[in-house]
Design a protein around this motif. Structure first.
Motif, mmCIF file in Angstrom:
data_model
loop_
_atom_site.group_PDB
_atom_site.id
_atom_site.type_symbol
_atom_site.label_atom_id
_atom_site.label_comp_id
_atom_site.label_asym_id
_atom_site.label_seq_id
_atom_site.Cartn_x
_atom_site.Cartn_y
_atom_site.Cartn_z
ATOM 1 N N HIS A 128 0.856 -1.195 0.000
ATOM 2 C CA HIS A 128 0.000 0.000 0.000
ATOM 3 C C HIS A 128 0.882 1.233 0.000
ATOM 4 O O HIS A 128 2.104 1.119 0.098
ATOM 5 N N ILE A 133 -9.484 -2.927 -2.620
ATOM 6 C CA ILE A 133 -8.509 -3.968 -2.311
ATOM 7 C C ILE A 133 -8.403 -4.885 -3.521
ATOM 8 O O ILE A 133 -9.432 -5.289 -4.079
ATOM 9 N N LEU A 178 -3.589 -2.620 -1.428
ATOM 10 C CA LEU A 178 -4.631 -1.766 -0.858
ATOM 11 C C LEU A 178 -4.558 -0.362 -1.438
ATOM 12 O O LEU A 178 -3.479 0.201 -1.588
ATOM 13 N N ILE A 233 -6.095 2.824 -0.018
ATOM 14 C CA ILE A 233 -6.839 3.296 1.152
ATOM 15 C C ILE A 233 -6.868 4.817 1.147
ATOM 16 O O ILE A 233 -5.850 5.487 1.016
ATOM 17 N N GLN A 251 -12.579 2.945 6.733
ATOM 18 C CA GLN A 251 -12.420 1.599 6.194
ATOM 19 C C GLN A 251 -11.879 0.631 7.231
ATOM 20 O O GLN A 251 -11.452 -0.475 6.917
ATOM 21 N N LEU A 273 -10.360 -3.269 7.195
ATOM 22 C CA LEU A 273 -8.948 -3.519 7.499
ATOM 23 C C LEU A 273 -8.813 -4.538 8.624
ATOM 24 O O LEU A 273 -7.936 -5.400 8.600
ATOM 25 N N LEU A 316 -9.479 -7.839 7.191
ATOM 26 C CA LEU A 316 -8.342 -8.260 6.373
ATOM 27 C C LEU A 316 -7.243 -8.845 7.256
ATOM 28 O O LEU A 316 -6.597 -9.822 6.901
ATOM 29 N N VAL A 334 -2.191 2.748 7.207
ATOM 30 C CA VAL A 334 -2.923 1.491 7.087
ATOM 31 C C VAL A 334 -2.596 0.497 8.213
ATOM 32 O O VAL A 334 -3.453 0.148 9.021
#
Lengths: 151, 100
Positions: free
Chosen positions: A64, A75, A104, A106, A112, A116, A119, B16
């Motif tokens: 990512h 994704i 990803l 994002i 989200q 996540l 995931l 993330v």
């Protein structure tokens, strides 16, 4: 649902990590979910902050990059015939032999986060990852993962 | 009555992975009776975050520099699922040592 059937590729074979990441990330640009700067950003980020992770009998990568290169959240999944060398996330240089790339896009992690979180569960589900890797079509990958990623 | 703690989650992008880790920590520590506030940042933002706020511990999935005395634990175990217990134990030990 962030997982998209049109961002799934199965049985790919790439000579090296950079080619794999760049080629697969190009698909995100073609599908309109990422900006033209996305593929290079993915490649560059992987060099500085590796995303390889051990996942049982083989390794996976969770590539990512910064959200500035993303147009809409998504994704994608790319399964590899031959493992590609990545480094392990965390930066100690451990070599990973990646057979599935989760990529990803994002935009805003807070909105989200439930996906996540799910995931993260997928990455720890060895049986599911083996099923994904064995899949022979994007539909099979999608159908395998969907129940685990639905929020 | 749960104990409030603050945790700083650090990853490469500060976005993330650190969010995934932070949310996992919130869930895991809720079970232990803690009410967790989290911030997320990348390694280059670490000094700024540490100078502006006080954290009970740092969870990192990218190498970090000087944590200026804040206990710091690798969060890799939380991401892979291999080593969750060790992470919990180390973090709990440091919280207990701080009287929390």
């Amino acid at each position: 649902m962030l997982l998209r059937k049109d961002l799934i590729k199965v049985g790919q074979d790439y000579p090296d990590r950079e080619t794999a990441l760049h080629s697969f990330a190009e698909l995100f640009v073609e599908r309109g979910v990422a900006k033209p700067s996305y593929p290079q950003a993915i490649v560059d980020r992987e060099k500085i902050y590796p995303t390889g992770l051990p996942a049982g009998s083989f390794d996976i990568a969770l590539s990512h990059c910064d959200s500035e290169h993303v147009i809409e959240p998504a994704i994608g999944v790319c399964t590899l015939v031959n493992p590609i060398d990545f480094q392990m996330m965390g930066g100690d240089g451990t070599a990973m032999h990646v057979k599935i790339i989760f990529m990803l896009a994002i935009k805003d992690p807070d909105s989200q986060i439930s996906t996540l979180q799910k995931l993260m569960g997928v990455l720890q589900n060895e049986g599911l990852l083996e099923e994904v890797h064995a899949a022979s079509s994007p539909e099979e990958v999608y159908d395998a993962l969907k129940p685990y990623l639905d929020v | 009555m749960s104990t409030r703690i603050k945790v700083l989650s650090v990853c490469g992008s500060g976005v993330v992975t650190s969010h995934m880790v932070a949310n996992k920590i919130v869930d895991m520590f809720a079970d232990e009776g803690y009410d967790v506030d989290t911030d997320e940042c990348n390694p280059s933002e670490l000094d700024g975050y540490l100078s502006r706020g006080s954290y009970d511990f740092i969870a990192y999935s990218s190498p970090i520099g000087d944590a200026h005395g804040t206990p710091a634990f690798s969060a890799m175990g939380l991401i892979t699922g291999l080593g969750e217990d060790e992470f919990m134990q180390d973090a709990l030990d440091s919280l207990h040592a701080a009287g929390k």
